[in-house]
Design a protein around this motif. Structure first.
Motif, PDB file in Angstrom:
ATOM      1  N   LEU A   1       0.859  -1.182   0.000  1.00  0.00           N
ATOM      2  CA  LEU A   1       0.000   0.000   0.000  1.00  0.00           C
ATOM      3  C   LEU A   1       0.897   1.234   0.000  1.00  0.00           C
ATOM      4  O   LEU A   1       1.693   1.432   0.925  1.00  0.00           O
ATOM      5  CB  LEU A   1      -0.883   0.004   1.251  1.00  0.00           C
ATOM      6  CG  LEU A   1      -1.900   1.139   1.338  1.00  0.00           C
ATOM      7  CD1 LEU A   1      -3.066   0.909   0.391  1.00  0.00           C
ATOM      8  CD2 LEU A   1      -2.416   1.309   2.765  1.00  0.00           C
ATOM      9  N   VAL A   2       0.772   2.043  -1.068  1.00  0.00           N
ATOM     10  CA  VAL A   2       1.524   3.298  -1.086  1.00  0.00           C
ATOM     11  C   VAL A   2       0.598   4.387  -0.545  1.00  0.00           C
ATOM     12  O   VAL A   2      -0.534   4.538  -1.015  1.00  0.00           O
ATOM     13  CB  VAL A   2       2.008   3.667  -2.503  1.00  0.00           C
ATOM     14  CG1 VAL A   2       3.014   4.823  -2.439  1.00  0.00           C
ATOM     15  CG2 VAL A   2       2.641   2.457  -3.187  1.00  0.00           C
ATOM     16  N   LEU A   3       1.075   5.117   0.448  1.00  0.00           N
ATOM     17  CA  LEU A   3       0.246   6.097   1.148  1.00  0.00           C
ATOM     18  C   LEU A   3       0.737   7.504   0.829  1.00  0.00           C
ATOM     19  O   LEU A   3       1.925   7.802   0.985  1.00  0.00           O
ATOM     20  CB  LEU A   3       0.361   5.802   2.651  1.00  0.00           C
ATOM     21  CG  LEU A   3      -0.472   6.598   3.642  1.00  0.00           C
ATOM     22  CD1 LEU A   3      -1.958   6.530   3.307  1.00  0.00           C
ATOM     23  CD2 LEU A   3      -0.235   6.058   5.058  1.00  0.00           C
ATOM     24  N   GLY A   4      -0.175   8.334   0.370  1.00  0.00           N
ATOM     25  CA  GLY A   4       0.188   9.727   0.059  1.00  0.00           C
ATOM     26  C   GLY A   4       0.366  10.543   1.333  1.00  0.00           C
ATOM     27  O   GLY A   4      -0.513  10.535   2.190  1.00  0.00           O
ATOM     28  N   LEU A   5       1.504  11.227   1.452  1.00  0.00           N
ATOM     29  CA  LEU A   5       1.789  12.020   2.658  1.00  0.00           C
ATOM     30  C   LEU A   5       1.399  13.488   2.494  1.00  0.00           C
ATOM     31  O   LEU A   5       1.507  14.268   3.427  1.00  0.00           O
ATOM     32  CB  LEU A   5       3.285  11.961   2.998  1.00  0.00           C
ATOM     33  CG  LEU A   5       3.906  10.584   3.251  1.00  0.00           C
ATOM     34  CD1 LEU A   5       5.386  10.751   3.600  1.00  0.00           C
ATOM     35  CD2 LEU A   5       3.181   9.858   4.372  1.00  0.00           C
ATOM     36  N   GLY A   6       0.940  13.850   1.277  1.00  0.00           N
ATOM     37  CA  GLY A   6       0.670  15.264   1.015  1.00  0.00           C
ATOM     38  C   GLY A   6       1.969  16.022   0.809  1.00  0.00           C
ATOM     39  O   GLY A   6       3.034  15.422   0.692  1.00  0.00           O
ATOM     40  N   LYS A   7       1.859  17.358   0.809  1.00  0.00           N
ATOM     41  CA  LYS A   7       3.039  18.197   0.574  1.00  0.00           C
ATOM     42  C   LYS A   7       4.029  18.053   1.720  1.00  0.00           C
ATOM     43  O   LYS A   7       3.651  17.981   2.883  1.00  0.00           O
ATOM     44  CB  LYS A   7       2.622  19.669   0.458  1.00  0.00           C
ATOM     45  CG  LYS A   7       1.709  19.915  -0.730  1.00  0.00           C
ATOM     46  CD  LYS A   7       2.083  21.194  -1.474  1.00  0.00           C
ATOM     47  CE  LYS A   7       1.352  21.305  -2.806  1.00  0.00           C
ATOM     48  NZ  LYS A   7      -0.128  21.461  -2.631  1.00  0.00           N
ATOM     49  N   LYS A   8       5.305  18.047   1.361  1.00  0.00           N
ATOM     50  CA  LYS A   8       6.354  17.841   2.357  1.00  0.00           C
ATOM     51  C   LYS A   8       6.304  18.895   3.466  1.00  0.00           C
ATOM     52  O   LYS A   8       6.416  18.566   4.648  1.00  0.00           O
ATOM     53  CB  LYS A   8       7.706  17.867   1.648  1.00  0.00           C
ATOM     54  CG  LYS A   8       8.825  17.325   2.506  1.00  0.00           C
ATOM     55  CD  LYS A   8      10.102  17.167   1.693  1.00  0.00           C
ATOM     56  CE  LYS A   8      11.296  17.236   2.612  1.00  0.00           C
ATOM     57  NZ  LYS A   8      12.559  17.259   1.884  1.00  0.00           N
ATOM     58  N   GLU A   9       6.072  20.152   3.087  1.00  0.00           N
ATOM     59  CA  GLU A   9       6.033  21.233   4.089  1.00  0.00           C
ATOM     60  C   GLU A   9       4.844  21.067   5.025  1.00  0.00           C
ATOM     61  O   GLU A   9       4.831  21.596   6.132  1.00  0.00           O
ATOM     62  CB  GLU A   9       5.898  22.626   3.430  1.00  0.00           C
ATOM     63  CG  GLU A   9       6.698  22.861   2.180  1.00  0.00           C
ATOM     64  CD  GLU A   9       6.021  22.268   0.943  1.00  0.00           C
ATOM     65  OE1 GLU A   9       6.532  21.219   0.497  1.00  0.00           O
ATOM     66  OE2 GLU A   9       5.018  22.799   0.451  1.00  0.00           O
ATOM     67  N   GLY A  10       3.821  20.362   4.555  1.00  0.00           N
ATOM     68  CA  GLY A  10       2.586  20.269   5.345  1.00  0.00           C
ATOM     69  C   GLY A  10       2.548  19.093   6.305  1.00  0.00           C
ATOM     70  O   GLY A  10       1.586  18.938   7.056  1.00  0.00           O
ATOM     71  N   LEU A  11       3.581  18.250   6.270  1.00  0.00           N
ATOM     72  CA  LEU A  11       3.516  17.047   7.121  1.00  0.00           C
ATOM     73  C   LEU A  11       3.892  17.379   8.562  1.00  0.00           C
ATOM     74  O   LEU A  11       5.022  17.722   8.862  1.00  0.00           O
ATOM     75  CB  LEU A  11       4.432  15.948   6.575  1.00  0.00           C
ATOM     76  CG  LEU A  11       4.278  14.604   7.317  1.00  0.00           C
ATOM     77  CD1 LEU A  11       2.899  14.001   7.088  1.00  0.00           C
ATOM     78  CD2 LEU A  11       5.358  13.614   6.913  1.00  0.00           C
ATOM     79  N   THR A  12       2.898  17.267   9.445  1.00  0.00           N
ATOM     80  CA  THR A  12       3.144  17.471  10.874  1.00  0.00           C
ATOM     81  C   THR A  12       3.109  16.106  11.544  1.00  0.00           C
ATOM     82  O   THR A  12       2.649  15.134  10.961  1.00  0.00           O
ATOM     83  CB  THR A  12       2.028  18.333  11.498  1.00  0.00           C
ATOM     84  OG1 THR A  12       0.776  17.649  11.302  1.00  0.00           O
ATOM     85  CG2 THR A  12       1.950  19.705  10.858  1.00  0.00           C
ATOM     86  N   LEU A  13       3.572  16.070  12.802  1.00  0.00           N
ATOM     87  CA  LEU A  13       3.512  14.800  13.530  1.00  0.00           C
ATOM     88  C   LEU A  13       2.066  14.345  13.729  1.00  0.00           C
ATOM     89  O   LEU A  13       1.756  13.155  13.632  1.00  0.00           O
ATOM     90  CB  LEU A  13       4.233  14.927  14.876  1.00  0.00           C
ATOM     91  CG  LEU A  13       5.760  14.841  14.751  1.00  0.00           C
ATOM     92  CD1 LEU A  13       6.438  15.322  16.024  1.00  0.00           C
ATOM     93  CD2 LEU A  13       6.214  13.408  14.415  1.00  0.00           C
ATOM     94  N   ASP A  14       1.163  15.289  13.978  1.00  0.00           N
ATOM     95  CA  ASP A  14      -0.223  14.866  14.150  1.00  0.00           C
ATOM     96  C   ASP A  14      -0.803  14.300  12.853  1.00  0.00           C
ATOM     97  O   ASP A  14      -1.681  13.443  12.866  1.00  0.00           O
ATOM     98  CB  ASP A  14      -1.107  15.999  14.672  1.00  0.00           C
ATOM     99  CG  ASP A  14      -2.441  15.441  15.168  1.00  0.00           C
ATOM    100  OD1 ASP A  14      -2.415  14.512  16.006  1.00  0.00           O
ATOM    101  OD2 ASP A  14      -3.496  15.891  14.709  1.00  0.00           O
ATOM    102  N   ARG A  15      -0.292  14.787  11.718  1.00  0.00           N
ATOM    103  CA  ARG A  15      -0.754  14.217  10.451  1.00  0.00           C
ATOM    104  C   ARG A  15      -0.214  12.789  10.268  1.00  0.00           C
ATOM    105  O   ARG A  15      -0.829  11.972   9.603  1.00  0.00           O
ATOM    106  CB  ARG A  15      -0.354  15.107   9.277  1.00  0.00           C
ATOM    107  CG  ARG A  15      -1.262  16.318   9.172  1.00  0.00           C
ATOM    108  CD  ARG A  15      -1.099  17.020   7.847  1.00  0.00           C
ATOM    109  NE  ARG A  15      -2.416  17.327   7.289  1.00  0.00           N
ATOM    110  CZ  ARG A  15      -2.627  17.688   6.025  1.00  0.00           C
ATOM    111  NH1 ARG A  15      -1.627  17.781   5.181  1.00  0.00           N
ATOM    112  NH2 ARG A  15      -3.844  17.953   5.601  1.00  0.00           N
TER     113      ARG A  15
END
Ligand code: BES
Ligand code: ZN
Ligand code: ZN
Length: 494
Positions: A75-89
């Motif tokens: 399963l490949v999971l999209g993390l969204g934009k790199k700048e937008g990745l927070t620990l809560d995300r």
């Protein structure tokens, strides 16, 4: 859910589903995803090149693994934009593999850490938030359903770098401890109100006793004797009389004054004589979410073995209309000695909390207080379901909660307690009235409590908007969210 860390090549991990990831906009995967792509003969790259997988936040690409990989699915999971990745995300993202596993009827998930490589997070934090997400997402409340949800039973974190194993183990352990507190709270809140009346909540609290936790329950006679007439008045309209739960965790020095968590425990809020309209009244079983949070914090503190003393002071009542119910127009002498004119029996939370705050100050002797409550509809209007309201009388305690909010990922937004708001609570016949009119309802409720906190450092958290969700939100499944447990536990940990 069992957890372990697998150190080695991701091709060798035995699992039903192997999770790798991709930041949005990345055209050529690197790291673990690159390795998975090579083992899959370029299938991930193909999906990216065709524009069928872009790595948007929460997007998933499910591929059968074939030979060369011991897992059945990738399963490949999209993390969204790199700048937008927070620990809560990172926590939020765990929901998607859990949903996939449920759909496929699979039990064992292996995953890489998200954000620990290119994202720059410490492995311990990445593992904590990832683990928390899995523990919270694997939760389901099906006590009253014939068909129980089959949730994943095993989580394996795959890591190539052996030196990170210890950190990952620690993060997962911490996640399990905190999640136990959160899920304990969710169970209480999800329970139908007929099965969670004041005596039931008191009994469940007693179940926490053991080890460093002791629990005392005061009944309606003791409540009356102490002069806790706020709690007594609200609770006596019900055939299940009020209780005061005092649950103490002693992890600190014997002489250290405990930190108090005061939680609103209205097991059902009909509004009382000022009866609520019927639509949505069923939701008011959640009006003890503050109590559930306070008890969840005690559970988490004991699972974590925190080196502090913490006391949960939980006033419990069922707000019912009856021949014994309190009325609009009544004037109540509170435990502190202040009198309160009741203008609506639906503003009951502040009455029981005020007495519990006084109890914490006068009878326990606490260093500081946080109260947590589904207190006002006005807070739901102001902040919706994306943040709790926060107020207080002590700048440094408020700042500490602000920081704990950032670290825990549970959003708390401060509202001001300007002196002039206090004017709205002036009464002709008593020291205070229990409502402040149509304006600034979340704040006037907080201001009411401030009168009882007096000179003790105090923070108020209004969780009315965040304790329950109707639809999936921020990675939380519908139902009780266990709001506040992570924030308060994080405050206590630091
Ligand atoms: N438990 C409610 C708060 C609440 C109301 C939460 C609606 C979510 C949705 C509380 O006891 C209450 O009824 N508050 C009143 C206060 C008002 C009468 C001053 C409210 O917010 O409407
Ligand atoms: Zn109410
Ligand atoms: Zn209420």
């Amino acid at each position: 859910m069992k957890t372990s860390v697998f150190v080695g090549d991701l091709a060798d991990v035995k699992a039903d589903i192997l999770v790798v990831n991709l930041f949005e906009g990345v055209k050529e995967p690197g790291g673990a995803t690159k390795r998975a792509d090579a083992l899959l003969g370029g299938k991930i790259q193909e999906a990216i090149s065709l524009g069928e997988f872009t790595g948007k936040f929460g997007e998933t690409l499910l591929l059968p693994a074939g030979e060369g990989i011991k897992a059945r699915w990738v399963l490949v999971l999209g993390l969204g934009k790199k700048e937008g990745l927070t620990l809560d995300r990172v926590r939020h993202l765990s929901l998607y593999p859990v949903k996939t596993a449920r759909k496929l009827g699979k039990r064992r998930i292996a995953t890489v850490l998200h954000g620990a490589g290119a994202g720059g997070f410490r492995a311990e934090d990445a593992a904590y938030f990832l683990g928390l997400g899995y523990f919270l997402s694997a939760y389901s409340y099906d006590a009253y359903k014939e068909r129980k949800e089959k949730s994943p039973a095993e989580l394996v974190v795959v890591e190539v770098d052996r030196s990170k194993k210890g950190e990952i183990d620690d993060g997962l352990k911490r996640a399990r401890a905190v999640a136990e507190g959160v899920n304990f709270a969710r169970d209480l809140v999800n329970t139908p109100p007929m099965y969670l009346r004041p005596s039931d909540l008191a009994r469940k609290a007693k179940g926490l006793a053991g080890g460093k936790v002791s629990v005392r329950v005061l009944d309606e006679k003791e409540i009356k004797k102490l002069g806790m007439n706020g709690l007594y008045s609200v609770g006596m309209g019900s055939s299940s009389p009020p209780r005061l739960i005092v649950a103490t965790y002693r992890g600190g020095k014997a002489k250290e004054k405990p930190f108090a968590v005061v939680g609103k425990g209205v097991t059902f809020d009909t509004g009382g004589i000022s009866l609520k309209k019927w639509e949505g009244m069923d939701r008011m079983k959640y009006d003890m979410a503050g109590a559930a949070c306070a008890l969840g914090v005690i559970k988490a503190a004991s699972e974590l073995g925190l080196k502090r003393n913490v006391v949960a002071v939980v006033p419990v009542a069922e707000n019912m209309p009856s021949g014994n119910a309190y009325r609009p127009g009544d004037v109540i002498r509170m435990m502190s000695g202040k009198t309160v004119e009741v203008l609506t029996t639906d503003a009951e939370g502040r009455l029981i909390l005020a007495d519990a705050i006084t109890y914490a100050r006068k009878k326990v002797g606490v260093s500081a207080i946080v109260d947590v409550a589904t207190l006002t509809g006005a807070c739901v209007v102001a902040l919706g379901g994306l943040a709790m309201g926060m107020m207080g009388n002590d700048r440094s305690l408020l700042d500490a909660f602000r920081q704990a909010s950032d670290r825990s990922g549970e959003r708390a937004w401060e509202l001001p307690l300007y002196e002039e708001y206090g004017d709205q609570l002036r009464s002709e016949v008593a020291d205070l009235k229990n409502i402040g009119g149509p304006e600034a309802g979340a704040i006037t409720a907080g201001f009411f409590l401030k009168h009882f906190a007096e000179d003790t450092p105090w923070v108020h958290l209004d969780i009315a908007g965040v304790a329950w969700t109707e639809k999936e939100r921020l990675g939380y499944a519908p139902g009780a969210t266990g709001a506040g447990v992570r924030l308060i536990t994080e405050y206590l940990r630091s």
